[in-house]
Design a protein around this motif. Structure first.
Motif: not given
Length: 123
Positions: A97, A88-94, A85
């Motif tokens: 992904d 994912g937040e750092k790289v703006q990915a689900r 999580q």
């Protein structure tokens, strides 16, 4: 045309096609991610902190003849979810992904052993 190459090659009467596909080298993360990059470091950190072998070993242990999710395994799964999580937040990915880089989440890898692992699926 959208099925994996293994499925397109499979014929129950003739297995030569599937055997050929199975023996064909595939790409690995090392082929598509530059070693030493920030992404490679995230992959290595994930592999060292959340080893699938350890999770499988913990998931295979039984208590009183039943599969049990130990405190250690529960903690490992939750920590891995937090790692995913956060990344994912750092790289703006689900999370889905990130599967090409980190593999499937532990809870999903373990689900075939025991459907109880499906309770970890993030909502």
């Amino acid at each position: 045309g959208h099925r994996p190459s293994e499925c397109r090659s499979l014929s129950c009467a003739e297995t030569g096609g599937i055997l050929l596909v199975m023996n064909t080298p595939t790409l690995s993360r090392a082929d598509v991610v530059m070693q030493g990059s920030g992404l490679w470091e995230c992959i290595e950190e994930h592999e060292s902190r959340f080893p699938v072998g350890l999770a499988m070993s913990l998931a295979s242990s039984k208590q009183a003849g039943k599969f049990a999710i130990s405190h250690e395994l529960d903690r490992l799964i939750h920590l891995e979810q937090s790692f995913r999580q956060s990344l994912g937040e750092k790289v703006q990915a689900r999370d889905q992904d990130l599967w090409a880089y980190l593999g499937r989440p532990l809870w999903l890898v373990l689900a075939p052993l025991n459907p109880a692992f499906l309770c970890y699926e993030p909502s």
